[in-house]
Design a protein around this motif. Sequence first.
Motif, short mmCIF file in Angstrom:
data_model
loop_
_atom_site.label_atom_id
_atom_site.label_comp_id
_atom_site.label_asym_id
_atom_site.label_seq_id
_atom_site.Cartn_x
_atom_site.Cartn_y
_atom_site.Cartn_z
N ASP A 154 4.56 0.22 4.92
CA ASP A 154 5.18 1.71 5.41
C ASP A 154 5.78 1.43 6.99
OD1 ASP A 154 3.14 2.40 7.02
OD2 ASP A 154 2.03 3.49 5.37
N ILE A 155 6.54 2.33 7.21
CA ILE A 155 6.95 2.32 8.55
C ILE A 155 7.56 3.55 9.29
CG2 ILE A 155 9.60 1.77 8.03
CD1 ILE A 155 9.63 -0.38 10.19
N SER A 156 7.26 3.83 10.29
CA SER A 156 7.74 5.14 11.13
C SER A 156 8.36 4.60 12.43
CB SER A 156 6.65 5.92 11.33
OG SER A 156 5.80 5.43 12.26
N GLU A 157 8.64 5.61 13.20
CA GLU A 157 9.42 5.31 14.54
C GLU A 157 8.36 4.67 15.53
OE1 GLU A 157 9.76 8.17 12.96
OE2 GLU A 157 11.89 8.57 12.78
N GLY A 158 7.07 4.91 15.04
CA GLY A 158 5.98 4.47 16.18
C GLY A 158 5.13 3.39 15.73
N GLY A 159 5.27 3.06 14.52
CA GLY A 159 4.43 1.77 14.05
C GLY A 159 4.62 1.56 12.55
N CYS A 160 3.76 0.78 12.10
CA CYS A 160 3.78 0.41 10.50
C CYS A 160 2.40 0.04 9.96
CB CYS A 160 4.94 -0.55 10.31
SG CYS A 160 4.40 -2.19 11.25
N LYS A 161 2.42 -0.35 8.75
CA LYS A 161 1.25 -0.80 8.05
C LYS A 161 1.57 -1.92 7.30
CE LYS A 161 -0.55 1.56 4.61
NZ LYS A 161 -1.68 2.29 3.87
N ILE A 162 0.87 -3.09 7.36
CA ILE A 162 1.31 -4.45 7.03
C ILE A 162 -0.09 -4.86 6.33
CG2 ILE A 162 2.86 -4.88 8.68
CD1 ILE A 162 0.94 -6.48 10.49
N ARG A 163 0.45 -5.97 5.34
CA ARG A 163 -0.92 -6.55 4.71
C ARG A 163 -0.73 -8.12 4.80
NH1 ARG A 163 -1.07 -5.31 -1.51
NH2 ARG A 163 0.35 -3.77 -0.22
N LEU B 53 -6.93 -12.26 4.75
CA LEU B 53 -8.09 -11.91 5.34
C LEU B 53 -8.03 -12.56 6.66
CD1 LEU B 53 -10.98 -11.57 2.68
CD2 LEU B 53 -10.09 -9.98 4.43
N GLY B 54 -8.41 -11.73 7.78
CA GLY B 54 -8.53 -12.33 9.25
C GLY B 54 -7.15 -12.65 9.79
N PHE B 55 -6.19 -12.24 9.22
CA PHE B 55 -4.88 -12.63 9.70
C PHE B 55 -4.52 -11.69 10.95
CE2 PHE B 55 -3.57 -8.71 8.03
CZ PHE B 55 -2.38 -8.29 8.86
N ALA B 56 -5.36 -10.55 11.35
CA ALA B 56 -5.14 -10.13 12.75
C ALA B 56 -6.30 -9.37 13.10
CB ALA B 56 -3.99 -9.05 12.61
N SER B 57 -6.39 -9.12 14.36
CA SER B 57 -7.78 -8.61 15.10
C SER B 57 -7.04 -7.36 15.95
CB SER B 57 -8.42 -9.39 15.83
OG SER B 57 -9.09 -10.25 15.02
N ILE B 58 -7.84 -6.31 15.99
CA ILE B 58 -7.15 -5.04 16.79
C ILE B 58 -7.08 -5.53 18.26
CG2 ILE B 58 -8.10 -2.84 17.97
CD1 ILE B 58 -9.91 -2.41 15.38
N LEU C 236 7.98 -4.34 19.74
CA LEU C 236 6.92 -5.22 19.98
C LEU C 236 5.83 -4.29 19.54
CD1 LEU C 236 7.18 -7.01 23.40
CD2 LEU C 236 7.42 -7.97 21.18
N GLY C 237 4.54 -4.89 19.04
CA GLY C 237 3.42 -4.04 18.53
C GLY C 237 2.28 -4.65 18.82
N VAL C 238 1.17 -3.75 18.88
CA VAL C 238 -0.21 -4.11 18.94
C VAL C 238 -0.78 -3.55 17.61
CG1 VAL C 238 -2.28 -3.57 20.54
CG2 VAL C 238 -0.01 -4.07 21.35
N LYS D 265 -7.46 -6.75 4.10
CA LYS D 265 -6.19 -7.23 4.36
C LYS D 265 -5.28 -6.47 5.02
CE LYS D 265 -7.12 -10.43 0.67
NZ LYS D 265 -6.32 -11.01 -0.63
N GLU D 266 -5.46 -5.17 5.37
CA GLU D 266 -4.37 -4.28 5.97
C GLU D 266 -4.52 -3.86 7.28
OE1 GLU D 266 -4.02 -0.80 3.51
OE2 GLU D 266 -3.34 -1.87 1.71
N ALA D 267 -3.50 -3.85 8.09
CA ALA D 267 -3.47 -3.38 9.52
C ALA D 267 -2.69 -2.36 9.94
CB ALA D 267 -3.37 -4.64 10.30
N GLY D 268 -2.86 -1.68 10.87
CA GLY D 268 -1.95 -0.70 11.25
C GLY D 268 -1.25 -1.10 12.91
N VAL D 269 -0.20 -1.10 13.00
CA VAL D 269 0.56 -1.71 14.22
C VAL D 269 1.17 -0.65 14.91
CG1 VAL D 269 2.50 -3.25 15.08
CG2 VAL D 269 1.04 -3.85 13.00
N ALA D 270 0.88 -0.54 16.07
CA ALA D 270 1.64 0.66 17.09
C ALA D 270 2.59 0.06 17.81
CB ALA D 270 0.42 1.26 17.87
N PHE D 271 3.77 0.59 17.66
CA PHE D 271 4.97 -0.05 18.16
C PHE D 271 4.75 0.44 19.71
CE2 PHE D 271 7.73 0.17 14.21
CZ PHE D 271 7.24 -1.07 13.76
#
Length: 112
Positions: free
Chosen positions: A34-43, A46-51, A66-68, A75-81
């Motif tokens: 999913d995606i919004s103006e301010g971020g998205c959820k990605i899958r 395991l271990g592909f990303a850390s906070i 760019l996001g964090v 396996k899921e992560a939230g990205v804040a643009f």
Amino acid sequence: MNMHSIPRSTERRPLSLVVRGRVRSRPVYVDLLDISEGGCKIRGGLGFASIGDRVVMKVGGINAPLGVVAWVEGKEAGVAFEGEMHSAVLDYLCKMQGASDAHEDDDARRRL
């Protein structure tokens, strides 16, 4: 911190795309859920990303801001643009997704 403790400033729109990105400066392919103006959820795997990891993605041929990584659960992560994705770009991506889904449905009906 988990995904339920982070307030959302804009509504997330469901989207199902495989996107190429970079996490920790290494290339990754992830499912954009999913995606919004301010971020998205990605899958990813395991271990592909850390906070706190920085994320760069190209979504439907368009560079996302760019996001964090704000949260990780399995396996899921939230990205804040760091910036915002314009709502017209989101409309385009969702419309493109809808057209792709309709085309796939037509192809499936022809095979029956």
